[in-house]
Write a protein that holds these residues in place. Structure first.
Motif, PDB file in Angstrom:
ATOM      1  N   PRO A   8       0.841  -1.209   0.000  1.00  9.90           N
ATOM      2  CA  PRO A   8       0.000   0.000   0.000  1.00  9.90           C
ATOM      3  C   PRO A   8       0.870   1.251   0.000  1.00  9.90           C
ATOM      4  N   PRO A   9       0.272   2.404  -0.324  1.00  7.64           N
ATOM      5  CA  PRO A   9       1.032   3.663  -0.265  1.00  7.64           C
ATOM      6  C   PRO A   9       1.516   3.941   1.152  1.00  7.64           C
ATOM      7  N   PHE A  10       2.574   4.707   1.273  1.00  3.90           N
ATOM      8  CA  PHE A  10       3.078   5.103   2.590  1.00  3.90           C
ATOM      9  C   PHE A  10       2.028   5.954   3.290  1.00  3.90           C
ATOM     10  N   ASP A  11       1.780   5.635   4.543  1.00  2.00           N
ATOM     11  CA  ASP A  11       0.766   6.327   5.338  1.00  2.00           C
ATOM     12  C   ASP A  11       1.463   7.139   6.421  1.00  2.00           C
ATOM     13  N   VAL A  12       1.391   8.450   6.314  1.00  4.85           N
ATOM     14  CA  VAL A  12       2.036   9.328   7.304  1.00  4.85           C
ATOM     15  C   VAL A  12       1.482   9.071   8.704  1.00  4.85           C
ATOM     16  N   ASP A  13       0.209   8.716   8.787  1.00  6.01           N
ATOM     17  CA  ASP A  13      -0.402   8.473  10.089  1.00  6.01           C
ATOM     18  C   ASP A  13      -0.077   7.094  10.655  1.00  6.01           C
ATOM     19  N   ASP A  14       0.513   6.237   9.848  1.00  6.27           N
ATOM     20  CA  ASP A  14       0.894   4.891  10.292  1.00  6.27           C
ATOM     21  C   ASP A  14       2.177   4.504   9.555  1.00  6.27           C
ATOM     22  N   PRO A  15       3.277   5.182   9.873  1.00  7.31           N
ATOM     23  CA  PRO A  15       4.479   5.062   9.028  1.00  7.31           C
ATOM     24  C   PRO A  15       5.102   3.668   9.005  1.00  7.31           C
ATOM     25  N   ALA A  16       4.862   2.852   9.992  1.00  7.21           N
ATOM     26  CA  ALA A  16       5.433   1.498   9.996  1.00  7.21           C
ATOM     27  C   ALA A  16       4.403   0.423   9.696  1.00  7.21           C
ATOM     28  N   GLY A  17       3.164   0.818   9.394  1.00  8.25           N
ATOM     29  CA  GLY A  17       2.134  -0.165   9.106  1.00  8.25           C
ATOM     30  C   GLY A  17       1.699  -0.977  10.307  1.00  8.25           C
ATOM     31  N   ILE A  18       1.745  -0.368  11.492  1.00  9.65           N
ATOM     32  CA  ILE A  18       1.385  -1.097  12.716  1.00  9.65           C
ATOM     33  C   ILE A  18      -0.084  -1.499  12.712  1.00  9.65           C
ATOM     34  N   ASP A  19      -0.927  -0.739  12.025  1.00  9.82           N
ATOM     35  CA  ASP A  19      -2.346  -1.080  11.999  1.00  9.82           C
ATOM     36  C   ASP A  19      -2.597  -2.492  11.473  1.00  9.82           C
ATOM     37  N   GLU A  26     -10.288  -3.829  17.404  1.00  9.05           N
ATOM     38  CA  GLU A  26      -9.356  -2.930  18.084  1.00  9.05           C
ATOM     39  C   GLU A  26      -9.320  -1.560  17.399  1.00  9.05           C
ATOM     40  N   LYS A  27      -9.348  -1.562  16.088  1.00 11.30           N
ATOM     41  CA  LYS A  27      -9.387  -0.288  15.364  1.00 11.30           C
ATOM     42  C   LYS A  27     -10.683   0.460  15.659  1.00 11.30           C
ATOM     43  N   ASP A  28     -11.773  -0.279  15.803  1.00  8.99           N
ATOM     44  CA  ASP A  28     -13.052   0.361  16.108  1.00  8.99           C
ATOM     45  C   ASP A  28     -13.041   0.988  17.498  1.00  8.99           C
ATOM     46  N   VAL A  29     -12.434   0.282  18.461  1.00 11.73           N
ATOM     47  CA  VAL A  29     -12.305   0.859  19.806  1.00 11.73           C
ATOM     48  C   VAL A  29     -11.523   2.157  19.740  1.00 11.73           C
ATOM     49  N   ARG A  30     -10.399   2.131  19.060  1.00 18.64           N
ATOM     50  CA  ARG A  30      -9.573   3.335  18.933  1.00 18.64           C
ATOM     51  C   ARG A  30     -10.345   4.482  18.287  1.00 18.64           C
ATOM     52  N   ALA A  31     -11.053   4.181  17.210  1.00 14.73           N
ATOM     53  CA  ALA A  31     -11.802   5.220  16.507  1.00 14.73           C
ATOM     54  C   ALA A  31     -12.911   5.798  17.386  1.00 14.73           C
ATOM     55  N   SER A  32     -13.582   4.939  18.150  1.00 16.59           N
ATOM     56  CA  SER A  32     -14.672   5.409  19.011  1.00 16.59           C
ATOM     57  C   SER A  32     -14.160   6.321  20.110  1.00 16.59           C
ATOM     58  N   VAL A  33     -13.032   5.933  20.733  1.00 17.33           N
ATOM     59  CA  VAL A  33     -12.466   6.774  21.791  1.00 17.33           C
ATOM     60  C   VAL A  33     -11.979   8.094  21.208  1.00 17.33           C
ATOM     61  N   ARG A  34     -11.341   8.042  20.049  1.00 23.63           N
ATOM     62  CA  ARG A  34     -10.857   9.276  19.410  1.00 23.63           C
ATOM     63  C   ARG A  34     -12.025  10.212  19.113  1.00 23.63           C
ATOM     64  N   GLN A  35     -13.128   9.651  18.633  1.00 19.04           N
ATOM     65  CA  GLN A  35     -14.299  10.474  18.329  1.00 19.04           C
ATOM     66  C   GLN A  35     -14.887  11.099  19.589  1.00 19.04           C
ATOM     67  N   LEU A  36     -15.013  10.287  20.655  1.00 20.47           N
ATOM     68  CA  LEU A  36     -15.571  10.810  21.895  1.00 20.47           C
ATOM     69  C   LEU A  36     -14.700  11.923  22.461  1.00 20.47           C
ATOM     70  N   VAL A  37     -13.387  11.684  22.513  1.00 19.19           N
ATOM     71  CA  VAL A  37     -12.471  12.698  23.051  1.00 19.19           C
ATOM     72  C   VAL A  37     -12.551  13.970  22.218  1.00 19.19           C
ATOM     73  N   GLY A  88      -5.245  -0.248  26.217  1.00 24.95           N
ATOM     74  CA  GLY A  88      -4.073   0.531  25.843  1.00 24.95           C
ATOM     75  C   GLY A  88      -4.369   1.516  24.728  1.00 24.95           C
ATOM     76  N   LEU A  89      -5.094   1.090  23.724  1.00 25.20           N
ATOM     77  CA  LEU A  89      -5.452   1.990  22.624  1.00 25.20           C
ATOM     78  C   LEU A  89      -6.308   3.149  23.125  1.00 25.20           C
ATOM     79  N   ALA A  90      -7.202   2.858  24.078  1.00 26.99           N
ATOM     80  CA  ALA A  90      -8.005   3.930  24.667  1.00 26.99           C
ATOM     81  C   ALA A  90      -7.122   4.926  25.407  1.00 26.99           C
ATOM     82  N   CYS A  91      -6.152   4.422  26.170  1.00 33.74           N
ATOM     83  CA  CYS A  91      -5.239   5.317  26.896  1.00 33.74           C
ATOM     84  C   CYS A  91      -4.449   6.187  25.930  1.00 33.74           C
ATOM     85  N   LEU A  92      -4.017   5.608  24.812  1.00 37.05           N
ATOM     86  CA  LEU A  92      -3.272   6.384  23.827  1.00 37.05           C
ATOM     87  C   LEU A  92      -4.115   7.541  23.309  1.00 37.05           C
ATOM     88  N   GLU A  93      -5.370   7.273  22.971  1.00 38.80           N
ATOM     89  CA  GLU A  93      -6.232   8.330  22.437  1.00 38.80           C
ATOM     90  C   GLU A  93      -6.573   9.369  23.495  1.00 38.80           C
TER      91      GLU A  93
END
Length: 396
Positions: A8-19, A26-37, A88-93
């Protein structure tokens, strides 16, 4: 010859492809917390930090409870029972918004709630955990004292028996959520060793004056706990645990969240610097086009990626039941130390604008000065790792 799919193209928001290492849940949890915050905290947090107060911390906590973030990694009693990686993903967000916001949540869930969930009686759990999970009741955790931080075994807070009751006297310091708490988990010396107590904050003799004049974690309620002849029934004590095993097990839970959270503060600062460098023009071009700026951005990205990978690995270990306290010390020591360096380097890219609250960088840097110290200083975690490597304790 076998053919390989095109990367895939290089993603500045995920430079190492950790996703790629995260599940869709897990991605949905992260997105939900990010939206709420983004709705309940992000637009206001710079103002809260500047004024040193959150307008309605109880309402904020209830909004986190409605999403299931409070004690989210605990099972039963109204808790969400989610994985360590989800937490952990929630804490990060949360900390990408502000360390103080993450602190409110982690003290509620990983210190106060976890202490009751792990060490409390069934009566304690039924009385407090369901209400704490929704944010209806707020908890705090009293271990640190004015004269005893890294050496909690020397605490002076004392609990003595008086007939069938316990009477507590002492002071606790630097207590997140203290002034708004409905219940405090307080650790005290007894004739049987250190014990934990569930203390409703409306009992006579208990007070929690808020600590003022902070220049760090200003978007957070920080208090002193004062116990003057606080009388509690025998049932207020945790029934089984004695010694430092109890409080240190709780700290290990909270430190795990910090391993992730610090990367949120680092990410926020790095991306603020990246955006600014693309817009700021000097000597006829954006400063992002200069080699020294790119070197800073590249080095910060490397440390962010390494810290995120370490956090994810520790999260998988925790979910597998393989996480040791020494692992958490490695994570807290590395990730907070690197996060604060990322914030400082980001500030240099923003120049004088880096000290303005129009940008998140100086706020994150100031907050991380506290995170660097609390729940185990650099020195303490260094010595934990040193002892694990050598077999020799060097704490004294």
């Amino acid at each position: 010859m076998s053919s390989h799919p095109k990367p895939p193209p290089f993603d500045v928001d995920d430079p190492a492809g950790i996703d790629d290492q995260l599940s869709q849940d897990e991605k949905d949890v992260r997105a939900s917390v990010r939206q709420l915050v983004g709705q309940v905290a992000e637009p206001y947090v710079a103002d809260w930090f500047e004024r040193g107060t959150i307008d309605d911390p109880r309402a904020l906590m209830k909004s986190f409870g409605e999403m299931g973030l409070l004690g989210m990694h605990l099972e039963g009693y109204g808790c969400a029972g989610m994985t360590a990686v989800d937490y952990g993903l929630a804490c990060l967000e949360l900390e990408a918004c502000d360390s103080g916001i993450r602190s409110m949540v982690s003290v509620q869930g990983s210190l106060a709630m976890f202490a009751i969930w792990r060490w409390g009686s069934e009566e304690h759990k039924q009385e407090w955990l369901p209400r704490m999970a929704t944010g209806e009741a707020i908890g705090c955790f009293g271990l640190t004292e004015p004269d005893h931080g890294s050496d909690p075994g020397g605490m002076r807070t004392r609990a003595r028996r008086d007939g069938d009751d316990w009477v507590l006297d002492g002071r606790k310091m630097w207590i997140t959520n203290g002034s708004i708490a409905d219940v405090a988990v307080v650790w005290a010396q007894t004739d049987e060793g250190i014990r934990g107590f569930v203390v409703p904050t409306d009992v006579p003799g208990f007070s929690a004056p808020e600590i003022k004049h902070k220049l760090s974690l200003r978007a957070s309620v920080t208090s002193e706990l004062v116990l003057e002849g606080v009388r509690l029934p025998a049932s207020a004590a945790f029934p089984e645990v004695r010694g430092l095993k109890g409080p240190l097990s709780c700290l290990n839970e909270a430190r795990y969240g910090i391993v992730w959270g610090a990367m949120g503060a680092a990410r926020s600062s790095l991306y603020a610097a990246l955006s600014y460098a693309g817009d700021r023009v000097q000597f006829g071009k954006p400063i992002a086009g200069f080699q020294l700026t790119q070197a800073k951005l590249a080095d910060m990205t490397l440390e962010l990626v390494k810290g995120e990978l370490l956090a994810l690995h520790l999260g998988r270990q925790k979910d597998a039941g393989r996480l040791r306290p020494e692992h958490v010390s490695l994570g807290k020591l590395n990730n907070v130390r690197e996060a604060i360096e990322i914030c400082r380097t980001s500030r240099t890219i923003l120049g004088a604008n880096g000290i303005s609250l129009e940008y998140p960088v100086i706020r994150h840097a100031n907050n991380l000065e506290s995170v660097l110290t609390y729940e185990g200083t650099v020195e303490m975690h260094t010595l934990v790792v040193g002892q694990a490597l050598t077999g020799l304790a060097a704490f004294r």
